[in-house]
Design an enzyme around this catalytic site. Structure first.
Site, PDB file in Angstrom:
ATOM      1  N   TYR A 181       0.669   1.923  -7.187  1.00  0.00           N
ATOM      2  CA  TYR A 181      -0.257   1.486  -6.134  1.00  0.00           C
ATOM      3  C   TYR A 181      -1.692   1.841  -6.499  1.00  0.00           C
ATOM      4  CZ  TYR A 181      -3.101   1.828  -1.954  1.00  0.00           C
ATOM      5  OH  TYR A 181      -4.133   1.721  -1.069  1.00  0.00           O
TER       6      TYR A 181
ATOM      7  N   LYS B  93       0.776  -1.236   0.000  1.00  0.00           N
ATOM      8  CA  LYS B  93       0.000   0.000   0.000  1.00  0.00           C
ATOM      9  C   LYS B  93       0.809   1.289   0.000  1.00  0.00           C
ATOM     10  CE  LYS B  93      -0.316   0.185   5.031  1.00  0.00           C
ATOM     11  NZ  LYS B  93      -1.189   0.386   6.208  1.00  0.00           N
TER      12      LYS B  93
ATOM     13  N   LYS C 188      -5.178  -0.611  -7.517  1.00  0.00           N
ATOM     14  CA  LYS C 188      -6.515  -0.561  -6.922  1.00  0.00           C
ATOM     15  C   LYS C 188      -7.580  -0.304  -7.990  1.00  0.00           C
ATOM     16  CE  LYS C 188      -5.561  -1.369  -2.601  1.00  0.00           C
ATOM     17  NZ  LYS C 188      -6.092  -2.566  -1.916  1.00  0.00           N
TER      18      LYS C 188
ATOM     19  N   ASN D 232       5.677   4.297   6.107  1.00  0.00           N
ATOM     20  CA  ASN D 232       5.290   4.970   4.879  1.00  0.00           C
ATOM     21  C   ASN D 232       4.167   5.974   5.118  1.00  0.00           C
ATOM     22  OD1 ASN D 232       6.933   3.684   2.719  1.00  0.00           O
ATOM     23  ND2 ASN D 232       5.964   1.826   3.474  1.00  0.00           N
TER      24      ASN D 232
ATOM     25  N   SER E 216      -9.090   2.569  -2.550  1.00  0.00           N
ATOM     26  CA  SER E 216      -8.304   3.719  -2.096  1.00  0.00           C
ATOM     27  C   SER E 216      -8.705   4.993  -2.808  1.00  0.00           C
ATOM     28  CB  SER E 216      -6.815   3.452  -2.348  1.00  0.00           C
ATOM     29  OG  SER E 216      -6.038   4.604  -2.151  1.00  0.00           O
TER      30      SER E 216
ATOM     31  N   TYR F 255     -11.444   4.414   0.852  1.00  0.00           N
ATOM     32  CA  TYR F 255     -11.249   5.255   2.009  1.00  0.00           C
ATOM     33  C   TYR F 255     -10.014   6.101   1.842  1.00  0.00           C
ATOM     34  CZ  TYR F 255      -9.692   0.549   3.420  1.00  0.00           C
ATOM     35  OH  TYR F 255      -9.186  -0.713   3.457  1.00  0.00           O
ATOM     36  N   PHE F 256     -10.051   7.191   2.604  1.00  0.00           N
ATOM     37  CA  PHE F 256      -9.039   8.200   2.435  1.00  0.00           C
ATOM     38  C   PHE F 256      -7.867   7.862   3.356  1.00  0.00           C
ATOM     39  CE2 PHE F 256     -12.112   9.421  -0.405  1.00  0.00           C
ATOM     40  CZ  PHE F 256     -11.693  10.482  -1.176  1.00  0.00           C
ATOM     41  N   ASN F 257      -7.384   8.635   4.220  1.00  0.00           N
ATOM     42  CA  ASN F 257      -6.128   8.322   4.922  1.00  0.00           C
ATOM     43  C   ASN F 257      -6.388   7.823   6.336  1.00  0.00           C
ATOM     44  OD1 ASN F 257      -5.342  10.098   2.618  1.00  0.00           O
ATOM     45  ND2 ASN F 257      -3.310   9.796   3.496  1.00  0.00           N
TER      46      ASN F 257
ATOM     47  N   ARG G 299      -4.800  16.047   2.923  1.00  0.00           N
ATOM     48  CA  ARG G 299      -5.455  14.749   2.917  1.00  0.00           C
ATOM     49  C   ARG G 299      -6.643  14.747   3.876  1.00  0.00           C
ATOM     50  NH1 ARG G 299      -2.636  14.820  -0.777  1.00  0.00           N
ATOM     51  NH2 ARG G 299      -1.023  13.325  -1.448  1.00  0.00           N
TER      52      ARG G 299
END
Length: 340
Positions: free
Chosen positions: A151, A87, A155, A200, A127, A179-181, A233
């Site tokens: 990445y 991810k 997705k 990360n 994502s 979903y976001f962060n 974000r």
């Protein structure tokens, strides 16, 4: 209605918190995880937090078809939540073939095994990175896909494969959650984000600085077209993410075919905003240094979460301060993560 749920990547950050939520509402949970980025001890903590253990845990790679067949033969699986994937945006730029192999290959192997064993309900961990360099925010599910790194492309590729599968297999039900962060930790401090090696994601980097394990935060670029120049974000508490997966299972039979929903707060925060809130909540200074932009990153990703609210009554209930507070609580209780 209680079901038996297979959770791939169930010992990971989001997977473990989702297992707790599923156990809490009465589901039986079977976990498959190769522990390439997780610790087996996590499932003991899941049992402690949820008040009961998962039904079974299998150590295997999601690309291992023989292992998957054994899981489906041994357990009466009703639905699958698929987290198992790599991810990290920056890493995906360096090793794109590995990302395609694991993320896309793992998904196709899984759905093939599901279909052959008569299991046709899937909640897919997607994502917000699929949206890429968005021209307008907040982002709805109808915003165009424009992935900017391998990445995100994996997705998006998986979503297209699953949508096509649903067109040809009428009994298939797929919910892809963009979903976001995700950030934060379980409030009791037993579960949290404990990546192997250099984190990360920004939140575990902040907590490791605060606990003395790292010296400073690298801010990847301060020349984005945002108010302070750093990336914005939509940070979402991991407990709200887990609740979103619980809701997805509750509603997976509402409609046939493939559906996509955002999970987010609808509120953006820049990197420096997050640093400020973290310092206020923890009382710990966070030294940082601005470095070059990270390949594949974009300026702003903020969700429009109204569809999930309208369809399921789901909404994010925890704010950025709660994410910082819970993440810091986990780190204080576990200075070196899950390591003894």
């Amino acid at each position: 209605m209680p079901r038996t749920i297979l959770v791939t990547g169930g010992a990971g950050f989001i997977g473990s918190h989702t297992c707790v939520e599923l156990l809490r509402v009465g589901h039986e949970v079977v976990v498959l995880d190769d522990h390439s980025n997780s610790c087996p001890e996590v499932l003991e903590r899941v049992a402690k937090t949820a008040g009961r253990p998962v039904a079974a845990a299998h150590v295997a790679d999601v690309r291992d078809r023989r292992a998957l067949d054994e899981v489906f033969d041994r357990h009466p699986i009703d639905a699958v939540i698929h987290f198992a994937a790599k991810k990290a945006v920056g890493e995906s730029v360096r090793i794109p073939v590995t990302y395609y192999d694991i993320n896309v290959g793992g998904t196709t192997t899984l759905v093939s095994a599901m279909h052959d064993h008569g299991v046709h309900r899937l909640v897919f961990s997607s994502s917000c990175s699929i949206y890429g360099n968005a021209t307008t925010v907040p982002l709805t599910e109808d915003s165009p896909a424009a992935p900017t790194n391998p990445y995100a492309t994996t997705k998006w590729t998986c979503e297209r494969i699953l949508a096509d599968l649903c067109r040809h297999v009428p009994e298939m039900r797929v919910l892809a959650l963009r979903y976001f962060n995700p950030a934060g930790a379980h409030p009791d401090g037993e579960l949290g984000e404990d990546p192997r090696g250099v984190p990360n994601n920004i939140m575990p980097f902040l907590t490791q600085i605060a606990v003395g394990r790292r010296d400073e935060l690298s801010v990847f670029g301060d020349d984005y077209p945002t108010p302070d120049g750093t990336g914005i974000r939509d940070y979402l508490h991991v407990m709200d993410v887990a609740d979103g997966h619980r809701a997805a299972l509750d509603h997976i039979d509402d409609e046939p075919g493939m559906r996509v929903l955002n999970l987010g707060t609808g509120r953006g925060a820049s990197v420096l905003d997050l640093v400020t809130v973290f310092e206020e909540v923890t009382g710990r200074p966070i030294p940082y240094r601005v470095t070059a932009r990270r390949p594949g990153d974009v300026a702003e990703l903020v969700a429009d979460p109204t569809k999930a609210m309208a369809h399921w009554g789901w909404t994010a209930r925890r704010d950025l301060a709660a994410m910082c507070r819970d993440a810091w609580n986990f780190q204080q209780r576990n200075p070196y993560g899950y390591a003894p």
